[in-house]
Motif scaffolding. Structure first.
Motif, PDB file in Angstrom:
ATOM      1  N   ASP A 290      37.310  -1.031  10.467  1.00 33.94           N
ATOM      2  CA  ASP A 290      37.415  -2.292  11.190  1.00 33.94           C
ATOM      3  C   ASP A 290      36.028  -2.674  11.698  1.00 33.94           C
ATOM      4  O   ASP A 290      35.450  -1.972  12.529  1.00 33.94           O
ATOM      5  CB  ASP A 290      38.384  -2.108  12.365  1.00 33.94           C
ATOM      6  N   PRO A 291      35.459  -3.774  11.197  1.00 35.11           N
ATOM      7  CA  PRO A 291      34.062  -4.075  11.533  1.00 35.11           C
ATOM      8  C   PRO A 291      33.836  -4.486  12.980  1.00 35.11           C
ATOM      9  O   PRO A 291      32.706  -4.468  13.447  1.00 35.11           O
ATOM     10  CB  PRO A 291      33.698  -5.215  10.576  1.00 35.11           C
ATOM     11  N   THR A 292      34.895  -4.866  13.698  1.00 37.80           N
ATOM     12  CA  THR A 292      34.683  -5.308  15.081  1.00 37.80           C
ATOM     13  C   THR A 292      35.037  -4.248  16.119  1.00 37.80           C
ATOM     14  O   THR A 292      34.779  -4.441  17.297  1.00 37.80           O
ATOM     15  CB  THR A 292      35.541  -6.557  15.394  1.00 37.80           C
ATOM     16  N   ALA A 293      35.612  -3.139  15.660  1.00 37.02           N
ATOM     17  CA  ALA A 293      36.155  -2.162  16.620  1.00 37.02           C
ATOM     18  C   ALA A 293      35.096  -1.608  17.561  1.00 37.02           C
ATOM     19  O   ALA A 293      35.381  -1.295  18.716  1.00 37.02           O
ATOM     20  CB  ALA A 293      36.838  -1.019  15.862  1.00 37.02           C
ATOM     21  N   TRP A 294      33.857  -1.521  17.070  1.00 37.60           N
ATOM     22  CA  TRP A 294      32.811  -0.951  17.934  1.00 37.60           C
ATOM     23  C   TRP A 294      32.636  -1.728  19.231  1.00 37.60           C
ATOM     24  O   TRP A 294      32.245  -1.163  20.248  1.00 37.60           O
ATOM     25  CB  TRP A 294      31.481  -0.842  17.200  1.00 37.60           C
ATOM     26  N   SER A 295      32.924  -3.050  19.171  1.00 38.96           N
ATOM     27  CA  SER A 295      32.733  -3.840  20.383  1.00 38.96           C
ATOM     28  C   SER A 295      33.701  -3.406  21.478  1.00 38.96           C
ATOM     29  O   SER A 295      33.528  -3.735  22.638  1.00 38.96           O
ATOM     30  CB  SER A 295      32.895  -5.329  20.081  1.00 38.96           C
ATOM     31  N   GLU A 296      34.739  -2.671  21.075  1.00 39.14           N
ATOM     32  CA  GLU A 296      35.648  -2.112  22.077  1.00 39.14           C
ATOM     33  C   GLU A 296      35.463  -0.611  22.208  1.00 39.14           C
ATOM     34  O   GLU A 296      36.314   0.096  22.756  1.00 39.14           O
ATOM     35  CB  GLU A 296      37.092  -2.428  21.702  1.00 39.14           C
ATOM     36  N   GLY A 297      34.357  -0.122  21.662  1.00 40.24           N
ATOM     37  CA  GLY A 297      34.048   1.294  21.829  1.00 40.24           C
ATOM     38  C   GLY A 297      34.817   2.204  20.893  1.00 40.24           C
ATOM     39  O   GLY A 297      35.041   3.368  21.209  1.00 40.24           O
ATOM     40  N   LEU A 298      35.221   1.686  19.735  1.00 38.42           N
ATOM     41  CA  LEU A 298      36.041   2.482  18.824  1.00 38.42           C
ATOM     42  C   LEU A 298      35.501   2.441  17.402  1.00 38.42           C
ATOM     43  O   LEU A 298      34.826   1.489  17.000  1.00 38.42           O
ATOM     44  CB  LEU A 298      37.471   1.922  18.791  1.00 38.42           C
ATOM     45  N   ILE A 299      35.821   3.483  16.648  1.00 43.35           N
ATOM     46  CA  ILE A 299      35.711   3.412  15.197  1.00 43.35           C
ATOM     47  C   ILE A 299      37.140   3.467  14.688  1.00 43.35           C
ATOM     48  O   ILE A 299      37.883   4.396  15.031  1.00 43.35           O
ATOM     49  CB  ILE A 299      34.939   4.616  14.607  1.00 43.35           C
ATOM     50  N   VAL A 300      37.533   2.485  13.891  1.00 36.92           N
ATOM     51  CA  VAL A 300      38.881   2.480  13.332  1.00 36.92           C
ATOM     52  C   VAL A 300      38.748   2.528  11.812  1.00 36.92           C
ATOM     53  O   VAL A 300      38.184   1.605  11.210  1.00 36.92           O
ATOM     54  CB  VAL A 300      39.655   1.227  13.758  1.00 36.92           C
TER      55      VAL A 300
ATOM     56  N   ARG B 218      37.158   7.376  19.473  1.00 33.19           N
ATOM     57  CA  ARG B 218      36.396   6.796  20.585  1.00 33.19           C
ATOM     58  C   ARG B 218      34.912   7.090  20.416  1.00 33.19           C
ATOM     59  O   ARG B 218      34.521   8.196  20.075  1.00 33.19           O
ATOM     60  CB  ARG B 218      36.872   7.370  21.917  1.00 33.19           C
ATOM     61  N   LEU B 219      34.101   6.067  20.686  1.00 35.18           N
ATOM     62  CA  LEU B 219      32.664   6.209  20.467  1.00 35.18           C
ATOM     63  C   LEU B 219      31.907   6.779  21.657  1.00 35.18           C
ATOM     64  O   LEU B 219      30.761   7.164  21.529  1.00 35.18           O
ATOM     65  CB  LEU B 219      32.063   4.837  20.150  1.00 35.18           C
ATOM     66  N   ASP B 220      32.557   6.790  22.834  1.00 37.93           N
ATOM     67  CA  ASP B 220      31.756   7.132  24.009  1.00 37.93           C
ATOM     68  C   ASP B 220      31.277   8.578  24.005  1.00 37.93           C
ATOM     69  O   ASP B 220      30.312   8.901  24.670  1.00 37.93           O
ATOM     70  CB  ASP B 220      32.481   6.773  25.321  1.00 37.93           C
ATOM     71  N   ASP B 221      31.937   9.437  23.247  1.00 32.78           N
ATOM     72  CA  ASP B 221      31.458  10.808  23.159  1.00 32.78           C
ATOM     73  C   ASP B 221      31.513  11.303  21.714  1.00 32.78           C
ATOM     74  O   ASP B 221      32.500  11.915  21.290  1.00 32.78           O
ATOM     75  CB  ASP B 221      32.309  11.708  24.077  1.00 32.78           C
ATOM     76  N   PRO B 222      30.461  11.030  20.932  1.00 36.79           N
ATOM     77  CA  PRO B 222      30.483  11.382  19.513  1.00 36.79           C
ATOM     78  C   PRO B 222      30.688  12.880  19.268  1.00 36.79           C
ATOM     79  O   PRO B 222      31.279  13.265  18.258  1.00 36.79           O
ATOM     80  CB  PRO B 222      29.103  10.944  19.011  1.00 36.79           C
ATOM     81  N   GLU B 223      30.237  13.729  20.201  1.00 37.15           N
ATOM     82  CA  GLU B 223      30.382  15.168  19.990  1.00 37.15           C
ATOM     83  C   GLU B 223      31.869  15.541  20.010  1.00 37.15           C
ATOM     84  O   GLU B 223      32.356  16.290  19.179  1.00 37.15           O
ATOM     85  CB  GLU B 223      29.632  15.955  21.071  1.00 37.15           C
ATOM     86  N   GLN B 224      32.558  14.960  20.994  1.00 38.72           N
ATOM     87  CA  GLN B 224      33.982  15.233  21.108  1.00 38.72           C
ATOM     88  C   GLN B 224      34.723  14.688  19.883  1.00 38.72           C
ATOM     89  O   GLN B 224      35.647  15.323  19.369  1.00 38.72           O
ATOM     90  CB  GLN B 224      34.504  14.564  22.374  1.00 38.72           C
ATOM     91  N   LEU B 225      34.257  13.551  19.430  1.00 41.07           N
ATOM     92  CA  LEU B 225      34.838  12.936  18.239  1.00 41.07           C
ATOM     93  C   LEU B 225      34.740  13.889  17.045  1.00 41.07           C
ATOM     94  O   LEU B 225      35.703  14.070  16.290  1.00 41.07           O
ATOM     95  CB  LEU B 225      34.073  11.638  17.976  1.00 41.07           C
ATOM     96  N   LEU B 226      33.589  14.524  16.902  1.00 46.92           N
ATOM     97  CA  LEU B 226      33.412  15.448  15.779  1.00 46.92           C
ATOM     98  C   LEU B 226      34.345  16.650  15.892  1.00 46.92           C
ATOM     99  O   LEU B 226      34.834  17.174  14.895  1.00 46.92           O
ATOM    100  CB  LEU B 226      31.958  15.925  15.705  1.00 46.92           C
ATOM    101  N   GLN B 227      34.586  17.049  17.135  1.00 48.69           N
ATOM    102  CA  GLN B 227      35.471  18.205  17.341  1.00 48.69           C
ATOM    103  C   GLN B 227      36.889  17.930  16.833  1.00 48.69           C
ATOM    104  O   GLN B 227      37.657  18.854  16.584  1.00 48.69           O
ATOM    105  CB  GLN B 227      35.539  18.581  18.834  1.00 48.69           C
TER     106      GLN B 227
END
Lengths: 167, 322
Positions: free
Chosen positions: B242-252, B289-298
Motif C-alpha cells: 500500500d503506497p500510502t500506508a507509511w503516512s500512518e506509520g505502517l507498511i501494508v 508498524r514502522l515505529d520500531d523496525p527492529e521489533q518488526l524484524l523480530q
C-alpha cells in the motif's frame, strides 16, 4: 560544466605529468594514479568553465585539494580504527558498516576542520559525550557562558558550510 | 529553485533555541515558547528545520567509536604534523580547500535541502499555499513558491501531497522528480524517487505527468499506480505494498517478496539488512508498524521459516531456518 572535449585534451596532454607530480607528493604510485583519475573526474563535474590558460597550475590546484583530503582521510581512518580496537566486540561494527560510518565521520570531521581548537573541543564534548554545558565548562576550565558561545559558533559554522550553496 | 534562505539572525536564534532546549532536557514550557517563535514567521520555521537537521547529522553518539577517534585526532600531534605538511604543499590551498570540500560533501544531499528527514523519520508540513506535504524517511525536498509557481522538487525519498482546496489557475502545484514533472489537481498523491525511476500513486483527484521531450500529457486517475523511467511511463496493474500506508506509520504488504520487503524496511533503519538468496522469493502479507523496525524484524521468524542473524546492531541478515 567544461566540455568533455576540453577535459579530454587536458587529460592526454597532462595526465603523465600530473601522475608524476602526485607521486612525488604521496610517494606511492597506486594512490597517485587514483588521485590523478579523481582530479579529472572533478573537472568533469565542475559547473564553471575550465580556465585553460595555465592548465598545469589549474590541475595542481585541484590535485592539491585532493592530496590534502587524502591525508586527512588517512589520518582519520587511523584514529578510527584505533578507536574501534578499543570497543567491546559486541559494539564493533562489521566491515561493511564500518565503511558507511567512516564516510559519515569524514563528512563531520571536514565540517569541523575550520574551527578553533577550543571551540571544536567544546563542541565534541557536547556531541560525542553528550555533556551538559556546565560539565564542559568544568572540564575545560572556562565559563558556562563561553561554552555556550563556542557551541553556538560551531553550529553556525557548520550551518554555513552545509547551506552555503543556498544563500 | 529555493525559497529565500533564512537570515543569519534567524539561524542564530534557532541555534539558541536548540541549545536551550537541549540543556533543559526539552522542558515543556520552553518547547512551547520555541514553537511560538517558530510559528511567528516562515523564516523562523525554515531556520529551525535546517538547524535541527544539521544537529541530528552532527550527533556523533550514533557512530560507535567516533568520539574516541575525534578526541584522538584532537590531542595527538598529528594535527601539527599536518599543518607542516600543508605548508609543504603551499598554504594557499588551506582555506580554499575547506570550502571546496564542504561543497563536495554529497551530491544528492539532505545536506542542502529546504526540508529533509533523517532515517526513520516522518514529517508533516503545511506548504505556503495550505497544501499538506508529508515526507517519508530519508527524503529531501526544495520548495520554490513565489508569484509564478508552486514547485516542490523531490530530490530524494518519498512524499505525499494533499493539494489545498483553494484553486490557483495560474500557479499549478507541481512536483519535480528526476524523471518527470507531476501536476496535482485537487489530488492526494504519493511520489517516490527511486534510483532511475519515479513511482506515483494517486488516491484522490487527478495527476498529470509531464515528461521532458514528450509534449503529450498523461493523466493518472484516482486509484492508479504508475512507474516512470527513461523508457517511458507504465501503469502498474497491481502493487505489492500500500503506497500510502507509511503516512500512518505502517507498511501494508500483499504477497510481497521477502527480498523486496527487506529493501523497504531498510529505508527506515540504519545498517545492513538483507536475506540469503534461497528465501528471497518467500511471500509476505500483513500490516507492520514502522515505529520500531527492529521489533518488526523480530516478527519475521513467527510468520516465515526464517531466522535472524545479527552480528551487531548494524548488521542483520535473514536466513533460512536451518
Amino acid at each position: 560544466m567544461p566540455s568533455n572535449d576540453s577535459v579530454q585534451t587536458l587529460y592526454s596532454d597532462h595526465h603523465g605529468w600530473l601522475h608524476a607530480w602526485l607521486r612525488s607528493k604521496l610517494g606511492n604510485a597506486a594512490d597517485a594514479a587514483d588521485l590523478a583519475q579523481d582530479t579529472f573526474v572533478r573537472l568533469l563535474q565542475r559547473r564553471e568553465q575550465v580556465q585553460l590558460n595555465t592548465p598545469r597550475a589549474f590541475l595542481r590546484t585541484v590535485a592539491r585539494g585532493l592530496v590534502i583530503d587524502h591525508w586527512r582521510r588517512e589520518e582519520l581512518h587511523r584514529a578510527y580504527l584505533e578507536a574501534l580496537a578499543h570497543l567491546p566486540e559486541t559494539q564493533a561494527p562489521s566491515a561493511e558498516t564500518r565503511e558507511v560510518l567512516l564516510e559519515l565521520l569524514e563528512r563531520i570531521a571536514r565540517m569541523l576542520e575550520g574551527l578553533k581548537p577550543k571551540v571544536r573541543r567544546a563542541f565534541l564534548l557536547a556531541q560525542c559525550d553528550g555533556l551538559k554545558h556546565q560539565a564542559i565548562a568544568e572540564q575545560m576550565g572556562i565559563s558556562v557562558r563561553t561554552v555556550e558561545r563556542y557551541i553556538a559558533d560551531a553550529l553556525y559554522h557548520c550551518y554555513l558550510l552545509r547551506f552555503e550553496d543556498e544563500r | 529553485m529555493t525559497v529565500v534562505a533564512p537570515s543569519a539572525k534567524a539561524v542564530k536564534q534557532a541555534i539558541q533555541w536548540l541549545l536551550r532546549l537541549r540543556e533543559s532536557g526539552s522542558s515543556p514550557a520552553l518547547l512551547q515558547q520555541c514553537e511560538q517563535w517558530r510559528s511567528t514567521r516562515h523564516e523562523h520555521e525554515l531556520a529551525w528545520q535546517r538547524v535541527i537537521h544539521l544537529h541530528q547529522d552532527l550527533d556523533l553518539r550514533t557512530i560507535p567509536g567516533a568520539g574516541v577517534a575525534l578526541h584522538t585526532l584532537e590531542t595527538s600531534q598529528r594535527r601539527l604534523h599536518r599543518r607542516q605538511a600543508l605548508k609543504l604543499l603551499g598554504g594557499v590551498a588551506l582555506v580554499g580547500s575547506a570550502t571546496w570540500l564542504a561543497r563536495d560533501l554529497d551530491s544528492v544531499s539532505a545536506w542542502a535541502s529546504d526540508y529533509a528527514t533523517a532515517t526513520g523519520e516522518r514529517r508533516r508540513l503545511h506548504l505556503p499555499d495550505g497544501s499538506l506535504m508529508q515526507l517519508n524517511t530519508r527524503s529531501a525536498v526544495d520548495l520554490a513558491f513565489d508569484q509564478q509557481q508552486r514547485l516542490v522538487h523531490l530530490k530524494q525519498g518519498e512524499l505525499m501531497l494533499t493539494c489545498s482546496e483553494a484553486q490557483d489557475q495560474t500557479r499549478p502545484l507541481l512536483v519535480q522528480t528526476q524523471e518527470a514533472l507531476l501536476e496535482g489537481l485537487n489530488a492526494r498523491f504519493v511520489v517516490r524517487q527511486d534510483i532511475a525511476c519515479t513511482r506515483v500513486s494517486v488516491s484522490q483527484g487527478k495527476v498529470a505527468i509531464h515528461r521532458p521531450g514528450n509534449g503529450q500529457v498523461q493523466w493518472i486517475d484516482s486509484g492508479q499506480h504508475w512507474r516512470l523511467d527513461a523508457s517511458g511511463a507504465q501503469r502498474l496493474d497491481r502493487v505489492d505494498m500500500d503506497p500510502t500506508a507509511w503516512s500512518e506509520g505502517l507498511i501494508v504488504t500483499r504477497d510481497m517478496r521477502l527480498h523486496d520487503f527487506l529493501a523497504q524496511v531498510s529505508r527506515y533503519r540504519h545498517g545492513y539488512l538483507a536475506c540469503s538468496d534461497d528465501i528471497a522469493h518467500l511471500r509476505l502479507s500483513g500490516v507492520f508498524r514502522l515505529d520500531d523496525p527492529e521489533q518488526l524484524l523480530q516478527l519475521l521468524p513467527k510468520t516465515l521459516p526464517v531466522r535472524l542473524r545479527q552480528r551487531t546492531r548494524w548488521w542483520t541478515r535473514v536466513e533460512h531456518m536451518a
